[in-house]
Structure formats: C-alpha cells, structure tokens
Design a protein around this motif. Structure first.
Motif, mmCIF file in Angstrom:
data_model
loop_
_atom_site.group_PDB
_atom_site.id
_atom_site.type_symbol
_atom_site.label_atom_id
_atom_site.label_comp_id
_atom_site.label_asym_id
_atom_site.label_seq_id
_atom_site.Cartn_x
_atom_site.Cartn_y
_atom_site.Cartn_z
ATOM 1 N N ARG A 198 -69.869 80.749 23.469
ATOM 2 C CA ARG A 198 -69.138 79.503 23.690
ATOM 3 C C ARG A 198 -67.890 79.457 22.812
ATOM 4 O O ARG A 198 -67.837 80.103 21.757
ATOM 5 N N THR A 199 -66.895 78.694 23.238
ATOM 6 C CA THR A 199 -65.599 78.664 22.563
ATOM 7 C C THR A 199 -65.344 77.281 21.970
ATOM 8 O O THR A 199 -65.490 76.264 22.652
ATOM 9 N N VAL A 200 -64.955 77.271 20.697
ATOM 10 C CA VAL A 200 -64.589 76.047 19.992
ATOM 11 C C VAL A 200 -63.077 76.034 19.787
ATOM 12 O O VAL A 200 -62.492 77.043 19.368
ATOM 13 N N VAL A 201 -62.447 74.918 20.081
ATOM 14 C CA VAL A 201 -61.021 74.752 19.824
ATOM 15 C C VAL A 201 -60.841 74.439 18.339
ATOM 16 O O VAL A 201 -61.389 73.451 17.839
ATOM 17 N N VAL A 202 -60.083 75.282 17.640
ATOM 18 C CA VAL A 202 -59.832 75.088 16.211
ATOM 19 C C VAL A 202 -58.364 74.754 16.010
ATOM 20 O O VAL A 202 -57.479 75.526 16.410
ATOM 21 N N ASP A 203 -58.101 73.602 15.418
ATOM 22 C CA ASP A 203 -56.732 73.211 15.047
ATOM 23 C C ASP A 203 -56.484 73.774 13.653
ATOM 24 O O ASP A 203 -56.952 73.233 12.658
ATOM 25 N N ARG A 204 -55.731 74.887 13.580
ATOM 26 C CA ARG A 204 -55.561 75.602 12.312
ATOM 27 C C ARG A 204 -54.508 74.959 11.408
ATOM 28 O O ARG A 204 -54.377 75.351 10.250
ATOM 29 N N GLY A 205 -53.743 73.986 11.910
ATOM 30 C CA GLY A 205 -52.741 73.336 11.067
ATOM 31 C C GLY A 205 -51.460 73.050 11.817
ATOM 32 O O GLY A 205 -51.451 72.935 13.056
ATOM 33 N N TRP A 206 -50.383 72.980 11.069
ATOM 34 C CA TRP A 206 -49.117 72.476 11.603
ATOM 35 C C TRP A 206 -47.974 73.378 11.146
ATOM 36 O O TRP A 206 -47.966 73.901 10.023
ATOM 37 N N VAL A 207 -46.985 73.555 12.043
ATOM 38 C CA VAL A 207 -45.753 74.274 11.706
ATOM 39 C C VAL A 207 -44.567 73.429 12.155
ATOM 40 O O VAL A 207 -44.656 72.700 13.149
ATOM 41 N N PRO A 208 -43.437 73.500 11.427
ATOM 42 C CA PRO A 208 -42.254 72.719 11.842
ATOM 43 C C PRO A 208 -41.593 73.333 13.066
ATOM 44 O O PRO A 208 -41.834 74.497 13.414
ATOM 45 N N ASN A 209 -40.752 72.537 13.703
ATOM 46 C CA ASN A 209 -39.975 73.043 14.825
ATOM 47 C C ASN A 209 -39.072 74.188 14.392
ATOM 48 O O ASN A 209 -38.654 74.266 13.233
ATOM 49 N N SER A 210 -38.775 75.042 15.340
ATOM 50 C CA SER A 210 -37.807 76.097 15.082
ATOM 51 C C SER A 210 -36.433 75.496 14.809
ATOM 52 O O SER A 210 -36.091 74.423 15.317
ATOM 53 N N GLU A 211 -35.638 76.165 14.003
ATOM 54 C CA GLU A 211 -34.273 75.696 13.730
ATOM 55 C C GLU A 211 -33.419 75.702 14.988
ATOM 56 O O GLU A 211 -32.383 75.051 15.035
ATOM 57 N N ARG A 212 -33.873 76.414 16.024
ATOM 58 C CA ARG A 212 -33.126 76.478 17.285
ATOM 59 C C ARG A 212 -33.612 75.449 18.304
ATOM 60 O O ARG A 212 -33.191 75.480 19.450
ATOM 61 N N GLY A 213 -34.493 74.541 17.871
ATOM 62 C CA GLY A 213 -34.924 73.466 18.765
ATOM 63 C C GLY A 213 -36.389 73.548 19.129
ATOM 64 O O GLY A 213 -37.053 74.577 18.918
ATOM 65 N N ALA A 214 -36.895 72.431 19.700
ATOM 66 C CA ALA A 214 -38.322 72.328 20.003
ATOM 67 C C ALA A 214 -38.749 73.257 21.137
ATOM 68 O O ALA A 214 -39.927 73.570 21.269
ATOM 69 N N SER A 215 -37.811 73.697 21.984
ATOM 70 C CA SER A 215 -38.175 74.553 23.103
ATOM 71 C C SER A 215 -38.340 76.016 22.684
ATOM 72 O O SER A 215 -38.823 76.833 23.471
ATOM 73 N N VAL A 216 -37.944 76.365 21.459
ATOM 74 C CA VAL A 216 -38.051 77.743 20.960
ATOM 75 C C VAL A 216 -39.288 77.833 20.078
ATOM 76 O O VAL A 216 -39.476 77.023 19.156
#
Length: 261
Positions: free
Chosen positions: A111-129
């Motif tokens: 079985r598979t558990v979804v693990v939220d490993r943490g947070w990273v900021p947006n790329s300096e080139r924008g949220a789509s990158v």
C-alpha cells in the motif's frame, strides 16, 4: 409610554429591534462556535502532536481520516519511496508562497502512503518553472510524521508533476496508483544506515491561536438590547416634548447668522 409604543411607527421600530436582536444572537452563536472549534482543535493537538508515534496503518486506510479523532495523530512508517515527487502549487510557509513536496511511500504490504516531505520556494523564473527540490532518498526509510485528511480536488490543469491540492484523485492520477485516504506531514526521516537525508524545508507548526471569536460573540450578545434601548429613549423624548408649558428649546444661532446683526 406603552400606548405610544403600540402606535404603527413604534411597532415598526420594535419589529426592527427584535430582528436585530435575533440576528445578533445568531452571529454571536456562530462566533462562539468558531471559538469552541479552535479550543477542541488545540485539545486534539495537545493529545497528539508530541505523543509517541503509532503505526501509520492503524490510522490510515481506505476510509477518510476522522478529523475529530485522528487528525494530527503522530505516526511512524517504514518503506521505500517509489515514484517521482509531486509538487503542490501555491502553498504558503511562514508567509512565503511556494510548493509542498509529496512523495509516494510504498509500505511492506504494497500500500502507498502520501508523504508531505516539506516545502520549497518558487523558482526565481516563476511559479510555472519547477524549482530545485531535494530528491527522496533511495532504499528503505523510516519516517515519523502527523496524519492529515486529504483535501478536495480543484480540478485544475497544471504542468506535469504539479497538483493544485493534496487530493486523492490528483495524486493517484499523478502516480498511476492507489493511495491510502490521508497523508503524512513529515517530522523526521531516516535512511537504513541511520543517516538523515536532505529534505525540503519543514512546514510551519499548526496554528494554535484562538483568535477574537469569543470576544466577538460577547459583543454581539451584549448588543442585543440596543434596539429596545433606542426605542425607549425615542419614546421618552417624544413624551417629554409634548408636556404642556414645557419651554421650547432655544434655537441654535450659527456664527455666520450672528455676523448679520
């Protein structure tokens, strides 16, 4: 005063005062309900947040997480990360927006558990990158974290490897596999050799503030008789003005009128 109250004008005012009192009572009740909800949330956090971890599968299964009983339960799990990490877009952490990083942890029973490993900021080139994200460790890992209920899908079309919410349909579509109904916010993570792998920034701790809801509730309830008080003052003023022989109120002379004399 009672006869004056029974006139159409003041009966209309009385109806408005009663309507306001009813609305103030309901708004106060709603605000106090919000206060009680946060008190119960804090009690749940006190019981779960720093407790000894229990096996994740005693809380997570195919049914949604019971928010009233199991939310923020501290759990442990062992397995292997198997699949690309998925980024949850537009997520705040310490008042900065970026991505939360999800990884699929496959347990020994498959079985598979979804693990939220943490947070990273947006790329300096924008949220789509896609920003630079620490890779999930290879091999067996032991994780400890807190159980949270999955979210509702927002049905948004995003670039490959991104989702709009931590919802079961979105992550199952991204990984092509079924997952347990709930996810784990990572606290600690250790590889088989005992080392601590590089990981994204930990998420900020849950909000424990009670807010102003209790004070707002009391303010609404204390304001309930305001309409009746205004009616009493209005009728009292009318009756005083009708007293025979009562001297008329002197007319106020404006400054520019005085200059005409």
């Amino acid at each position: 005063m009672l006869r004056r109250l029974l006139t159409p004008r003041w009966l209309g005012a009385l109806a408005l005062a009663a309507l306001y009192a009813f609305g103030a009572y309901q708004l106060g009740h709603w605000q106090y309900g919000r206060h009680e909800f946060k008190v119960e949330r804090n009690a749940l956090l006190d019981a779960h947040y720093r407790a000894d971890p229990v096996p994740a599968t005693t809380v997570l299964d195919d049914d949604p997480v019971d928010r009233a009983k199991d939310d923020w339960t501290r759990v442990s799990a062992e397995g292997r990360y198997d699949g690309a990490q998925v980024l949850v877009r537009n997520r705040p952490n310490n008042n900065v927006f970026g991505y939360e990083v999800l990884a699929p942890l496959v347990l020994a029973d498959g079985r598979t558990v979804v693990v939220d490993r943490g947070w990273v900021p947006n790329s300096e080139r924008g949220a789509s990158v896609r920003p630079v994200v620490p890779e999930a460790p290879a091999g067996e890992v032991s994780v400890v974290g807190w159980v949270r209920p999955l979210e509702t899908t927002q049905r948004k079309t995003l670039p490959e490897g991104q989702v709009a919410s931590i919802s079961r349909p979105d992550v199952e579509r991204a990984w092509g596999r079924e997952v347990l109904d709930g996810y784990l916010v990572l606290d600690t993570e250790r590889a088989a050799d005992g080392s601590t792998p590089a990981r994204p920034q930990p998420l900020e701790r849950p909000d424990r503030s009670l807010g102003p809801h209790q004070a707002y509730a009391f303010q609404w309830w204390l304001s309930m008789p305001v309409g009746l008080l205004l009616i009493w003052l209005g009728i009292r003023r009318e009756l005083r003005e009708e007293i025979p022989g009562r001297p008329a109120k002197p007319k106020k002379v404006r400054i520019w009128d005085e200059e005409d004399y």
